[in-house]
Enzyme design. Sequence first.
Site, PDB file in Angstrom:
ATOM      1  CB  THR A 101      49.838  37.288  34.944  1.00  0.00           C
ATOM      2  OG1 THR A 101      51.037  37.369  34.174  1.00  0.00           O
ATOM      3  CG2 THR A 101      49.454  35.823  35.127  1.00  0.00           C
ATOM      4  CE  LYS A 176      53.543  35.136  32.654  1.00  0.00           C
ATOM      5  NZ  LYS A 176      53.329  36.591  32.713  1.00  0.00           N
TER       6      LYS A 176
END
Length: 297
Positions: A101, A176
């Site tokens: 991420t 995300k």
Amino acid sequence: MRERSHERRIGFVGIGNLGESMVLNLLERGWEVSVLDRVANRLDRVRAAGAAVASDLSDIKDHDIICLAVPDDDAVTQIALGPSGLLGHMQPHQSLVVHSTILPTTAQLLAEQFGAAGVAFLDAPVSGGAHRARRGELTLMVGATKEALAAMASLFSEVATDVIHLGEPGAGSATKLANQLMMFSALAGAHEALSLAAAYGVAETDALKAFSTSTGDTWVGRNWGFFDDVAAEYNRTGTPVTDRPWSKDLAEAVMAARSAEVGVPFAALLTQLLPGLVEEHARHATFTHLTKGATDE
């Protein structure tokens, strides 16, 4: 074990909570995987399952696909663009997949740099947690060209049950972070709701049962205890609190919003409140649930 129907090799960097499960799944499905992690004992389980252990990036630089599941932007950027990084060594037939991420701007920068070298770059953060990763049932949020995504079809079909193409590199990371913001907003609300119910003598399990069939139903409520397990695993592997999703991902959501000139005052508040709530609850947890649910690496 399934026979391997292809000859591609994977270099996988980052064998943490999520990376370990992803690698074990791929090994079982017949992929040839070389692994690298800065913490040597994280490699024990995947080595025992048949992974080749690389000593440094030079050992994996010629693999067809290199996947990164390292903690943050700094780690990804160092591996990709550092003095001994991948950029100077990868060839046009290779692909770099970032499951970490990271900030959308970091993904865009990497796509530009690797694209100029003819290397396919895929911004592909995951959601699903270690249990789903172990079964090959993750959700992949992909930012990439259609051609780069098509080339990953055989790999991604064994990593994930849902592969969602969201646009060019940066789109996967943005989605995300947005997912994390929605989930952690619900988690903070759940902590406060359970505290309110407890103040009037309602047991946590009873309140959660009521929520599960009511308008307050959420994934975090149905999988209460998930973050206690994740925190315990992070404690086992020595992951700093600042690198855990409820700290890092929320901070990155605020940074991404600032870059895009989008106001996210609730996210900014969560960065101050949620890490303490999660860590405190995990410290005092008296039960552990196996879950089906989703979060990052």
